[in-house]
Every structure is written in C-alpha cells, then in structure tokens.
Scaffold this active site. Structure first.
Site, mmCIF file in Angstrom:
data_model
loop_
_atom_site.group_PDB
_atom_site.id
_atom_site.type_symbol
_atom_site.label_atom_id
_atom_site.label_comp_id
_atom_site.label_asym_id
_atom_site.label_seq_id
_atom_site.Cartn_x
_atom_site.Cartn_y
_atom_site.Cartn_z
ATOM 1 N NE ARG A 90 -3.772 2.422 0.717
ATOM 2 C CZ ARG A 90 -3.636 3.738 0.582
ATOM 3 N NH1 ARG A 90 -2.508 4.247 0.101
ATOM 4 N NH2 ARG A 90 -4.632 4.543 0.928
ATOM 5 C CD GLU A 98 -11.304 2.974 -2.889
ATOM 6 O OE1 GLU A 98 -11.438 1.770 -3.172
ATOM 7 O OE2 GLU A 98 -10.350 3.420 -2.235
ATOM 8 N NE ARG A 138 -3.826 -2.628 2.232
ATOM 9 C CZ ARG A 138 -4.643 -1.636 1.919
ATOM 10 N NH1 ARG A 138 -5.069 -1.508 0.673
ATOM 11 N NH2 ARG A 138 -5.044 -0.766 2.830
#
Length: 211
Positions: A90, A98, A138
């Site tokens: 990330r 998004e 992540r």
C-alpha cells in the site's frame, strides 16, 4: 603431549555460539519473502528497505511485487497464486480514487490513476521502505522507482499529477514527508489537475464511508 590452554575451548564455544546467533540475522537481507506476513517484525520497526519486481497493479495506490533479495536478479519462474508468492504493498500517505469493485461504480479518475501507475511501474524493479503492516496484512511503504541515482517517490508523483490526495485517516504514516506531500497536493489543487478539476468531489474516505 601439549596441554591445551583452558581458555581455547571456552573461546571456541563462544565464537560458535556467536556465529549461531549472528548467521540467521545476516541471512535475512538475502532471504526471499513470499508474502508480507513472512517479513520479520523488526524489518518494519527499523524501516528496512527491500526491493521487488512489480507484477500487478491493483489500483492507484496498491501494487503486488515479487520480492527480489539484494544481490539477486528479478528473473525466475514462479508458480502459484499471487496471494501466496507476492507482497501486497500500500503506497504510503496518499489515497487514490476508488476503482469499480464488487459491483459498485468507481470514482472519477480511479481508472486513470490505476492506468498511470501501471504505466510507470508494471514489470519494473522498485525499492520500498517498510513503514508498517496494516490490518489487511499489506505493507505500507514509501515506494521508489526509476534511476538509482535519482529515484522517484510514487506517493509524491501521484500527488504531483493530481491522482491522489493525502491520506489522513487513522493510522496514516508519511515517512517524514508530510510537509512535502502537503506542498505537492496544494500545487496540484491550485492547478486543478485531474481529481482537482472536479467542481464537486468526494474523497476516497467519504466514498468508502457510504458503503
């Protein structure tokens, strides 16, 4: 027969013990990590830098890389699922629009941000500074690409090109670059670049809160 001084076996034992404790630590920088959960906790605590080959771009701020240990190259035939053979990263400190997921319409410039990132990083070897592991396992990282002499910071470039705003939710980390990020965001907003060209805009955080 020569008598062996008593300190010699003691020294040999101490050296052997020391090497036994040290060697695993020396091996870690050259060990390949298949998933983020394989990365030792101390790597995040000390903000270690690793490198890997980008094999997939999920969206504007999330990528998958195949870890390439130092002194190794990025080639090789790897079989198996991406979830089992790659690290999900990330990009730290930024939030991109998004993309469409699970039947839900994406945000304006979500696909453009993803396409831009893919054009910059796909199949490239990048370096990434580990900052933390998030709740989705992540690795939140500062990602660098391009020339080793003048590497570019992905977070900075996304802000510069107007494909992201600064991530300001709980748990945000910036690797000491928040002031730089704020200056780049302000410049892109003033120029009305990409996401900042919209008269009415919903942040990714606001979009996700509407679920």
């Amino acid at each position: 027969m020569l008598e062996v001084p008593v300190w010699i076996p003691i020294l040999a034992f101490a050296v052997g013990l020391g090497l036994g404790l040290l060697i695993p630590h020396l091996q870690k920088p050259f060990q390949r990590f298949s998933t983020v959960n394989d990365i030792p906790k101390e790597f995040f605590e000390h903000e270690r830098t690793l490198r890997g080959k980008v094999v997939s771009v999920t969206d504007g701020d999330t990528i998958r890389v195949r870890h390439v240990p130092w002194l190794a190259n990025g080639d090789g035939d790897f079989k198996g699922k991406l979830t089992e053979t790659t690290l999900q990263l990330r990009v730290a400190g930024v939030d991109c629009p998004e993309t469409a997921k699970f039947g839900r319409t994406g945000q304006p410039f979500g696909e453009e941000a993803k396409a831009w990132l893919k054009g910059e990083l796909q199949d490239q070897v990048v370096s990434f500074k580990l900052l933390m592991k998030d709740q989705y396992s992540r690795a939140v990282c500062l990602v660098y690409y391009g020339s080793w002499a003048a590497p570019m910071n992905v977070s900075e470039e996304l802000l510069r090109h107007g494909y992201a705003n600064i991530y300001r939710q709980s748990g945000a980390v910036y690797g000491g670059l928040l002031e730089t990020f704020e200056a780049l965001e302000a410049e892109a907003r003033e120029k009305r670049v990409n996401i900042w060209s919209l008269d009415k805009r919903e942040t990714p955080a606001q979009y996700k809160a509407r679920k």
